[in-house]
Design an enzyme around this catalytic site. Structure first.
Site, PDB file in Angstrom:
ATOM      1  N   SER A 177      45.802  45.039  32.677  1.00 28.11           N
ATOM      2  CA  SER A 177      47.081  45.714  32.661  1.00 28.11           C
ATOM      3  C   SER A 177      47.220  46.713  33.807  1.00 28.11           C
ATOM      4  O   SER A 177      47.267  46.323  34.967  1.00 28.11           O
ATOM      5  CB  SER A 177      47.254  46.385  31.300  1.00 28.11           C
ATOM      6  OG  SER A 177      48.602  46.662  31.030  1.00 28.11           O
TER       7      SER A 177
ATOM      8  N   ASP B 132      45.955  43.693  47.912  1.00 29.64           N
ATOM      9  CA  ASP B 132      47.031  43.173  48.747  1.00 29.64           C
ATOM     10  C   ASP B 132      47.198  43.986  50.029  1.00 29.64           C
ATOM     11  O   ASP B 132      47.528  43.432  51.082  1.00 29.64           O
ATOM     12  CB  ASP B 132      48.344  43.153  47.961  1.00 29.64           C
ATOM     13  CG  ASP B 132      48.365  42.074  46.888  1.00 29.64           C
ATOM     14  OD1 ASP B 132      47.520  41.159  46.957  1.00 29.64           O
ATOM     15  OD2 ASP B 132      49.198  42.156  45.972  1.00 29.64           O
TER      16      ASP B 132
ATOM     17  N   LYS C  78      46.459  40.254  32.162  1.00 34.31           N
ATOM     18  CA  LYS C  78      47.646  40.731  31.438  1.00 34.31           C
ATOM     19  C   LYS C  78      48.680  41.196  32.456  1.00 34.31           C
ATOM     20  O   LYS C  78      48.407  42.103  33.236  1.00 34.31           O
ATOM     21  CB  LYS C  78      47.287  41.864  30.501  1.00 34.31           C
ATOM     22  CG  LYS C  78      48.483  42.470  29.773  1.00 34.31           C
ATOM     23  CD  LYS C  78      48.044  43.590  28.848  1.00 34.31           C
ATOM     24  CE  LYS C  78      49.236  44.188  28.117  1.00 34.31           C
ATOM     25  NZ  LYS C  78      50.112  44.979  28.988  1.00 34.31           N
TER      26      LYS C  78
END
Length: 750
Positions: free
Chosen positions: A477, A488, A502
């Site tokens: 999460s 990224d 999740k």
């Protein structure tokens, strides 16, 4: 309407005791506490809470589904699984009686008539006590362990017993196995019979403490989690504990409590709390009675359930509570003590971000690597909304720790998110901003398909040097939002196991806001409802797939049973267009070199080899679904396990001076006892020993950063590629690190 942003993973909900007492035997009640009225029946507030929850779930859920006969059938299946997941209480005859209710649970909710789900719960209670009573009768006869038979303990995919005879045989095998476990641990028959009879009797006693809230919580959990895996109903008790977990504080005395037999025992004192400051408590003390104020009557709490005792002890800061205590060191017949305390605000520091420094030495070079351990993404939403300038939050705490680590001269930082199940979306976003200059962090899509970006608008970074994020299957999460953004942006290395997967956002709805009433005490509870899906800034989703590390560590095999992909009703993986962002570095420039160094190091590391061997043994034990009930066969198996664990302990002793095994109950030699039957002293020692054991994965992650610093120092052109923004913000960092010989990178294929 009170919406509090909260992105969380599977916070533990209270589930009714697996073993219970029949309705016919529920008259007396637990000692010192009024018995529940049996059979259990729903309250008007609970019926209203169910209907309100349904209105929200069918209109505002991210994947809203009608509450109709089809949903009723799914709720029915989930409810039976929740009550009797091992299929050891109900028989085919029970299921035949329940069958007409399969398509009536939707009507029960819409019509505010919960008699159907409560009738199932009451039968569960009755069947459970019948089984425990039957097990107690079996103890009187004993067992023949010379027979060649097996007990299948993993019944996830088993059928419910066909009839009473099949159920009796199943419980004969279960009870026989309980006896055999204690026998193999060295207990004689008389002690075994006493231990098990007490265990089963306590299970029966606990059913007297169940009330309608327990039954309702179970049913609503089945409904909510049928909608999606992370939507939950939080009854008043559960909602209070959820709030405490998010803000890391409560008002009380600062003592961690645990049920032991019929007693409430102090397990741990929280530093700075009234209990510790009084110098009148220690682990093992038993709380016998609780009184409110300086002169309120003492209420006997022997035999009470732990949450009821806790409710009496907690209270507003500045108020007085009196505890009648039996000290741990005086015996059961010892003198009681009466202690008066003034409640205060308790900060739960064990669940907060913490730091330490690991010194990595390789040849003649030593470097300091900082570690920030983060158990969850927490925030005191209430204090923040009230304008409290000192409100508690993850980002504030981590920023402070980074400053302290910089003062200590660390050259790299590891953010340890292993088993961090999530928390606040806002905090995951804000904490990412400590490690990047500016830019988007996460994309969020709502049920209408509208996508919004959240990110860091504040210039500057709290840490501009080498960074690693350590994750495992339990990282979920909010942890995945932070980790994905760091990956990224190429801001840091992601190390460890693939994460949970999740990718959904939940908000809390306070149901009490939608009814009129004068009571300040929560009546209806809260609904934790999925309202959005989040996406990485590259457009991909963490849903189902999680985050794949740049440098992967060995998996323990739990991904088959643990993770988003194991839920049959999990949302599918999707993607959206990427956000407007640019990576701040190019970690691929030295990732192959770091992988080579890692591979070469662990190939000759005794600690790494020991970890792999323990993981292999764990997988073997975890994959077992049945076990022999023959004494000779089990003795041979135990002897083999004992030998293997002795070898593991010896290897640990040689490596790090401890004899702690892999911290999992499946890898430790079975003593036949339940957790609350063991000595508290031995339990605390085991926990302390586990903390002393070498953390092989964390140390290796720190060593990877050690290598990264060496490569950066050795090649200024490489430094410009792998440090954020071409080293623009890293001049002070580059000036601070000490010149040293670069690491020797093995040739490819070595």
């Amino acid at each position: 309407m009170k919406f509090r942003p909260a992105l969380v993973l599977l916070l533990a909900l209270t589930v009714p005791c697996v073993f219970a007492q029949s309705a016919a035997d529920l008259g007396a009640g637990a000692t010192g506490r009024k018995a529940a009225t049996w059979p259990l029946a729903p309250t008007a507030e609970e019926a209203l809470a169910a209907q309100l929850s349904a209105r929200f779930l069918t209109r505002f859920h991210y994947d809203a589904q009608p509450l109709d006969d089809a949903m009723s059938a799914r709720i029915y299946t989930a409810y039976l699984k929740l009550l009797d997941g091992e299929k050891v209480f109900f028989t085919d005859a029970d299921l035949a009686k329940f069958a007409p209710l399969k398509t009536q649970l939707d009507d029960a909710i819409w019509n505010q008539n919960l008699s159907a789900p409560f009738s199932i719960f009451n039968v569960y209670v009755q069947r459970a006590v019948e089984r425990m009573t039957y097990a107690r009768e079996l103890l009187k006869k004993g067992f023949d362990f010379s027979l060649d038979e097996n007990y299948t303990f993993d019944r996830e995919h088993a059928d419910w017993p066909k009839d009473q005879a099949a159920l009796d045989n199943l419980w004969r095998e279960r009870t026989k196995n309980d006896w055999l476990r204690l026998k193999l641990a060295g207990k004689d028959d008389a002690e075994i019979r006493k231990t098990l009879d007490k265990r089963y009797a306590l299970y029966i006693e606990r059913i007297k403490q169940l009330d309608s809230e327990d039954a309702f919580q179970s049913f609503m959990t089945a409904y909510a989690e049928t909608t999606d895996p992370h939507t939950d109903y939080l009854g008043p008790r559960v909602a209070e504990n959820f709030d405490i977990a998010m803000k890391l504080s409560l008002e009380g005395i600062g003592a961690q409590l645990q049920s032991r037999d019929d007693n409430t025992m102090i397990v741990k004192l929280i530093p700075g709390g009234p209990a510790m400051k009084s110098h009148k408590f220690k682990p093992g003390d038993r709380i016998l009675a609780v009184g409110q104020g300086a002169s309120g009557p003492l209420v006997d709490v022997v035999g009470w359930r732990i949450d009821d005792v806790t409710a009496l002890i907690r209270g507003k800061k500045g108020t007085v509570v009196r505890l009648e205590v039996l000290p741990a060191d005086v015996g059961l017949d010892g003198k009681h003590e009466l202690v008066t305390l003034v409640r205060d605000k308790i900060n739960l520091e064990d669940a907060a971000a913490s730091k330490k420094v690991i010194e990595i030495k390789d040849g003649d070079v030593t470097r300091k690597i900082g570690v920030i351990d983060l158990p969850s993404f927490y925030s005191d939403f209430g204090a923040r909304s009230e304008g409290d300038k000192d409100y508690r939050s993850t980002t504030r705490d981590v920023a402070k720790l980074i400053g302290e680590l910089k003062q200590e001269g660390v050259q790299g930082i590891v953010v340890d998110l292993r088993n961090n199940g999530g928390g606040s979306l806002a905090e995951a976003n804000a904490m990412t901003g400590l490690f990047i200059d500016k830019g988007p962090v996460v994309q969020v899509r709502d049920a209408r398909g509208e996508v919004q970006q959240q990110g860091d608008d504040d210039a500057g970074m709290a840490w501009s040097g080498p960074l690693a994020v350590l994750v495992n299957r339990g990282s979920a999460s909010a942890s995945e939002i932070f980790t994905a953004a760091i990956q990224d942006y190429h801001r840091g290395l992601v190390v460890g196991e693939p994460t949970f997967g999740k990718g959904t956002v939940q908000n809390l709805v306070d149901l009490d806001r939608f009814v009129q009433g004068d009571s300040e005490k929560p009546q209806l509870g809260e609904l934790k409802m999925t309202i959005q899906e989040f996406f990485r800034i590259d457009g991909g989703s963490t849903q189902l797939k999680g985050v794949t590390p740049d440098i992967e560590f060995p998996k323990n095999g739990d991904e088959k049973d643990f993770g988003e992909s194991t839920y049959p009703n999990a949302l599918k993986w999707t993607q959206i267009p990427p956000a407007d962002y640019k990576p701040v570095a190019n970690l691929a420039a030295y990732l192959p070199q770091l992988e080579h160094l890692h591979d070469a190091r662990v190939a000759k590391s005794p600690s790494w080899k020991l970890m792999l061997d323990e993981l292999a043994q764990y997988r073997i034990m975890r994959d077992k679904t049945s076990i022999s009930l023959n004494l000779a066969a089990r003795e041979a198996e135990r002897k083999q396990q004992d030998k293997l664990q002795s070898e593991f302990r010896a290897r640990h002793k040689a490596i790090d001076g401890t004899d702690a095994l892999l911290a999992d109950e499946d890898s430790v030699l079975d003593d036949g006892l339940n957790a609350n039957e063991r000595s508290l002293k031995s339990e605390l020692k085991q926990e302390a020993d586990a903390k002393k054991a070498k953390d092989v994965q964390l140390n290796e992650t720190a060593h990877i950063l050690f290598d990264a610093v060496g490569l950066i120092k050795a090649d200024s052109a490489l430094a410009e590629q792998v440090l954020p923004y071409g080293g623009k913000y890293s001049n002070s960092y580059l000036a601070a690190i000490t010149l040293a010989k670069p690491p020797v990178v093995p040739a490819a294929g070595h």
